[in-house]
Design an enzyme around this catalytic site. Structure first.
Site, PDB file in Angstrom:
ATOM      1  N   LYS A  54       9.302  31.680 -21.933  1.00  0.00           N
ATOM      2  CA  LYS A  54       8.515  31.209 -23.086  1.00  0.00           C
ATOM      3  C   LYS A  54       7.275  30.498 -22.593  1.00  0.00           C
ATOM      4  O   LYS A  54       7.332  29.722 -21.637  1.00  0.00           O
ATOM      5  CB  LYS A  54       9.389  30.283 -23.934  1.00  0.00           C
ATOM      6  CG  LYS A  54       8.696  29.640 -25.133  1.00  0.00           C
ATOM      7  CD  LYS A  54       9.696  28.787 -25.912  1.00  0.00           C
ATOM      8  CE  LYS A  54       9.031  27.923 -26.952  1.00  0.00           C
ATOM      9  NZ  LYS A  54       9.990  27.057 -27.681  1.00  0.00           N
ATOM     10  N   LYS A  89       8.655  35.037 -25.066  1.00  0.00           N
ATOM     11  CA  LYS A  89       8.403  34.311 -26.314  1.00  0.00           C
ATOM     12  C   LYS A  89       7.062  33.616 -26.201  1.00  0.00           C
ATOM     13  O   LYS A  89       6.819  32.861 -25.256  1.00  0.00           O
ATOM     14  CB  LYS A  89       9.504  33.284 -26.591  1.00  0.00           C
ATOM     15  CG  LYS A  89       9.228  32.442 -27.843  1.00  0.00           C
ATOM     16  CD  LYS A  89      10.372  31.499 -28.173  1.00  0.00           C
ATOM     17  CE  LYS A  89      10.035  30.583 -29.343  1.00  0.00           C
ATOM     18  NZ  LYS A  89      11.149  29.659 -29.699  1.00  0.00           N
ATOM     19  N   ASP A 113      16.189  26.618 -26.072  1.00  0.00           N
ATOM     20  CA  ASP A 113      14.877  26.697 -25.419  1.00  0.00           C
ATOM     21  C   ASP A 113      14.736  25.478 -24.502  1.00  0.00           C
ATOM     22  O   ASP A 113      14.611  24.348 -24.990  1.00  0.00           O
ATOM     23  CB  ASP A 113      13.754  26.686 -26.457  1.00  0.00           C
ATOM     24  CG  ASP A 113      13.668  27.973 -27.274  1.00  0.00           C
ATOM     25  OD1 ASP A 113      14.662  28.721 -27.311  1.00  0.00           O
ATOM     26  OD2 ASP A 113      12.611  28.215 -27.893  1.00  0.00           O
TER      27      ASP A 113
END
Length: 222
Positions: free
Chosen positions: A153, A182, A91
């Site tokens: 995300k 996400k 991430d």
């Protein structure tokens, strides 16, 4: 929604700077017991964590976290190191200043470089929605799609706000068909987790959901 469906979307997360190995181990144990999508932990613990779970749980870590303003070369090194240590998901945080300066190609190139360093592993691109205008959020949906990352995300969980229903709906509407969403940061209830999934989030990043589910399972409520 079945509890199993919610857990399959969960990146069980502990990223506090004070996190100890005992606390990380507890996250890993819960992740294995509840069969979450991954455990998302600091890079310094990745090697030890990967050895501890021995293939029973995907290990995720964060790159350029939480501010995103490291150089691309630094982020690429971090990514390669994490993958070598056993991370299966990455991430990364974008350079938000570059976005504010409209250096769109620079951001796309960075995402591509980090995606390459992932060596086939999953890349999620954190855009920190709470700091962006709607126009900037839509632009990042376009850039992430073009750059080939697997996920976009919402948030680090370390800025002034986390995921919102509106942001997830906006991202779902504007990303390419191959990109997933996400939601992370501030997911404080089981009902909220379900709603994020219903709005199109395919991963959830939170440290709270397992404890909420444990309370549900024991009849304690949430």
């Amino acid at each position: 929604m079945e509890q199993r469906k919610v857990l399959e979307c969960l990146d069980h997360t502990l990223l506090n700077v004070t996190a100890t190995w005992e606390e990380i181990k507890a996250i890993l144990d819960d992740g294995m017991e509840y069969e979450t999508a991954s455990a998302c932990i600091p890079a310094a613990y990745v090697k030890e964590a990967a050895e501890y779970v021995n293939g029973k749980l995907a290990i995720c870590t964060v790159i350029g976290f939480p501010n995103g303003y490291s150089t691309t070369a630094t982020k690429v090194f971090e990514t390669k190191d994490a993958i070598a240590n056993g991370a299966q998901e990455i991430d990364m945080v974008i350079n938000i200043g570059a976005l504010k300066n409209k250096r769109y190609q620079e951001i796309e190139d960075e995402i591509r470089a980090i995606h390459g360093a992932c060596d086939g592993k999953i890349l999620k691109v954190i855009i920190e929605t709470c700091l962006l205008t709607e126009e900037e959020k839509i632009k990042m949906c376009e850039i992430v799609t073009k750059a080939g990352a697997e996920y976009i995300k919402t948030s680090t969980g370390f800025s002034k706000g986390g995921a919102t229903f509106d942001d997830v709906a906006l991202m779902r509407k504007n990303i390419g068909a191959q990109v997933k969403v996400k939601a992370a940061g501030g997911i404080a209830s089981y009902d909220d987790a379900v709603k994020f999934i219903e709005l199109g989030a395919e991963r959830l990043g939170t440290s709270r959901l397992i404890n909420i589910i444990k309370n549900i399972d024991t009849g304690a409520g949430y």
